[in-house]
Scaffold this motif. Structure first.
Motif, PDB file in Angstrom:
ATOM      1  N   LEU A 245     -41.254  31.532 -32.090  1.00 46.30           N
ATOM      2  CA  LEU A 245     -40.986  32.899 -31.652  1.00 46.30           C
ATOM      3  C   LEU A 245     -39.595  32.967 -31.033  1.00 46.30           C
ATOM      4  O   LEU A 245     -39.121  32.005 -30.427  1.00 46.30           O
ATOM      5  N   CYS A 246     -38.956  34.107 -31.192  1.00 40.26           N
ATOM      6  CA  CYS A 246     -37.634  34.326 -30.600  1.00 40.26           C
ATOM      7  C   CYS A 246     -37.746  34.224 -29.077  1.00 40.26           C
ATOM      8  O   CYS A 246     -38.609  34.860 -28.472  1.00 40.26           O
ATOM      9  N   PRO A 247     -36.890  33.429 -28.430  1.00 37.63           N
ATOM     10  CA  PRO A 247     -36.992  33.280 -26.967  1.00 37.63           C
ATOM     11  C   PRO A 247     -36.568  34.537 -26.208  1.00 37.63           C
ATOM     12  O   PRO A 247     -36.812  34.643 -25.015  1.00 37.63           O
ATOM     13  N   ILE A 248     -35.966  35.505 -26.913  1.00 43.61           N
ATOM     14  CA  ILE A 248     -35.541  36.737 -26.229  1.00 43.61           C
ATOM     15  C   ILE A 248     -36.640  37.816 -26.324  1.00 43.61           C
ATOM     16  O   ILE A 248     -37.105  38.322 -25.309  1.00 43.61           O
ATOM     17  N   CYS A 249     -37.072  38.137 -27.554  1.00 43.98           N
ATOM     18  CA  CYS A 249     -38.034  39.253 -27.710  1.00 43.98           C
ATOM     19  C   CYS A 249     -39.458  38.769 -27.989  1.00 43.98           C
ATOM     20  O   CYS A 249     -40.386  39.576 -28.051  1.00 43.98           O
ATOM     21  N   HIS A 250     -39.641  37.470 -28.201  1.00 42.96           N
ATOM     22  CA  HIS A 250     -40.962  36.860 -28.430  1.00 42.96           C
ATOM     23  C   HIS A 250     -41.638  37.315 -29.721  1.00 42.96           C
ATOM     24  O   HIS A 250     -42.849  37.210 -29.860  1.00 42.96           O
TER      25      HIS A 250
ATOM     26  N   PHE B 227     -33.239  33.435 -38.234  1.00 46.60           N
ATOM     27  CA  PHE B 227     -32.696  34.488 -37.360  1.00 46.60           C
ATOM     28  C   PHE B 227     -33.814  35.401 -36.889  1.00 46.60           C
ATOM     29  O   PHE B 227     -34.916  35.396 -37.444  1.00 46.60           O
ATOM     30  N   CYS B 228     -33.542  36.167 -35.851  1.00 41.43           N
ATOM     31  CA  CYS B 228     -34.522  37.125 -35.344  1.00 41.43           C
ATOM     32  C   CYS B 228     -34.129  38.509 -35.840  1.00 41.43           C
ATOM     33  O   CYS B 228     -33.107  39.048 -35.435  1.00 41.43           O
ATOM     34  N   PRO B 229     -34.963  39.121 -36.740  1.00 43.39           N
ATOM     35  CA  PRO B 229     -34.599  40.423 -37.290  1.00 43.39           C
ATOM     36  C   PRO B 229     -34.565  41.508 -36.218  1.00 43.39           C
ATOM     37  O   PRO B 229     -33.944  42.551 -36.398  1.00 43.39           O
ATOM     38  N   ASN B 230     -35.247  41.246 -35.100  1.00 42.01           N
ATOM     39  CA  ASN B 230     -35.294  42.236 -34.020  1.00 42.01           C
ATOM     40  C   ASN B 230     -34.034  42.180 -33.130  1.00 42.01           C
ATOM     41  O   ASN B 230     -33.522  43.208 -32.726  1.00 42.01           O
ATOM     42  N   CYS B 231     -33.531  40.968 -32.866  1.00 42.11           N
ATOM     43  CA  CYS B 231     -32.392  40.814 -31.949  1.00 42.11           C
ATOM     44  C   CYS B 231     -31.054  40.705 -32.672  1.00 42.11           C
ATOM     45  O   CYS B 231     -30.005  40.890 -32.058  1.00 42.11           O
ATOM     46  N   GLN B 232     -31.082  40.336 -33.950  1.00 45.36           N
ATOM     47  CA  GLN B 232     -29.816  40.128 -34.677  1.00 45.36           C
ATOM     48  C   GLN B 232     -29.660  41.239 -35.707  1.00 45.36           C
ATOM     49  O   GLN B 232     -30.293  41.237 -36.752  1.00 45.36           O
TER      50      GLN B 232
HETATM   51 ZN    ZN Z   1     -35.611  38.409 -30.895  1.00 39.67          ZN
END
Ligand code: ZN
Length: 279
Positions: free
Chosen positions: A253-258, A273-278
């Motif tokens: 899981l992304c450490p920023i948005c989980h 990559f994280c589609p939510n944060c990037q």
């Molecule tokens: Zn994220």
């Protein structure tokens, strides 16, 4: 393959031990790792002036403008050990250099040996002198080093291209030193989608990439690089793999948005990559 922090660590380790030493004997166990135009005997009995990094490559500088340039590729390693007796090499050792103090005359003074180990034998060693060395280096067409480039230079080189920002960061012709690990980490920390065309990036995004590139590479050098696959420098492994936030974490899981990371194949390489944060 070692990227900038790993190559820097290897070069620093080698420099600290080899400066002032000389090679008095070379033993080849697998000639395929030596470039065919290279004559190892040119290295013998010349003081080693220093070892430095050129992009992701390692350069040994000898007296009389003599150079050994090495590309370690997938599994090449330099280690210190004993000079092998006979023709039975230690495990996967392809080449051994017997060392002595360059000022000493006693060749049996126990200077030990520099060993080149390479499981898959994709690494290459090149020996050149004077102008031939300059020609060889130019043939690799390496761009400005990732730790030496300015923000303006980085933008000038990349912003006109419709290729993805990640493939351009990894292209050694643009800037030398980055590969999959650090390009992935830099783009994650910058919140930039790796498959975005460079021409669509805003100035603030280039600025963020530039600043994260400098801070991530510096921290990774402090930690002696990332030990993934079989990377090991002469004085030991790296520790930066424990600081990775995206690379190698496709199932996490992304450490920023989980939210879950995504994995895309891009320019032949897997990219997390994280589609939510990037964006
Ligand atoms: Zn994220």
């Amino acid at each position: 393959m070692p990227e900038l922090p790993e190559a820097q660590t290897i070069a620093t380790d080698l420099d600290s031990k080899l400066k002032g030493q000389a090679i008095f004997q070379a033993k080849v166990f697998s000639s395929s790792v030596i470039n065919k135009d290279s004559d190892l005997s040119l290295l013998l009995h010349k003081p080693i002036l220093g070892v430095e990094r050129k992009g992701k490559m390692i350069l040994f500088c000898f007296a009389s403008e003599t150079y050994l340039l090495t590309s370690l590729r997938m599994t090449g390693q330099f280690l210190f050990g004993d000079f092998p007796q006979g023709m039975d090499p230690p495990c996967h050792v392809r080449l051994a250099f017997a060392l002595k103090d360059a000022k000493g005359t006693d060749e049996n003074s126990g200077g030990g040996a520099l060993l080149y180990r390479d499981i898959r034998k994709f690494g290459r060693l090149y020996v050149r002198q004077g102008e031939d060395y300059v020609q060889l280096l130019n043939s690799f067409r390496q761009g400005t080093d990732a730790l030496a480039i300015t923000l303006d230079e980085l933008m000038d080189k990349l912003k006109g291209s419709s290729k993805s920002i990640k493939s351009l960061l990894m292209d050694q012709y643009n800037l030398a030193g980055l590969g999959n690990i650090y390009a992935t980490e830099i783009l994650f920390s910058s919140g930039v989608n790796p498959i975005k065309p460079a021409s669509s990036l805003k100035k603030e995004e280039f600025q963020s990439i530039y600043e994260n590139m400098r801070s991530i590479l510096s921290k990774a050098i402090e930690e002696r690089g990332s030990t993934v696959d079989n990377y090991e420098a002469p004085f030991g492994k790296g520790n930066y793999q424990n600081f990775h936030r995206a690379y190698g974490k496709a199932k996490g899981l992304c450490p920023i948005c989980h939210k879950p990371f995504s994995l895309v194949k891009e320019a032949g390489r897997s990219t997390v990559f994280c589609p939510n944060c990037q964006k």
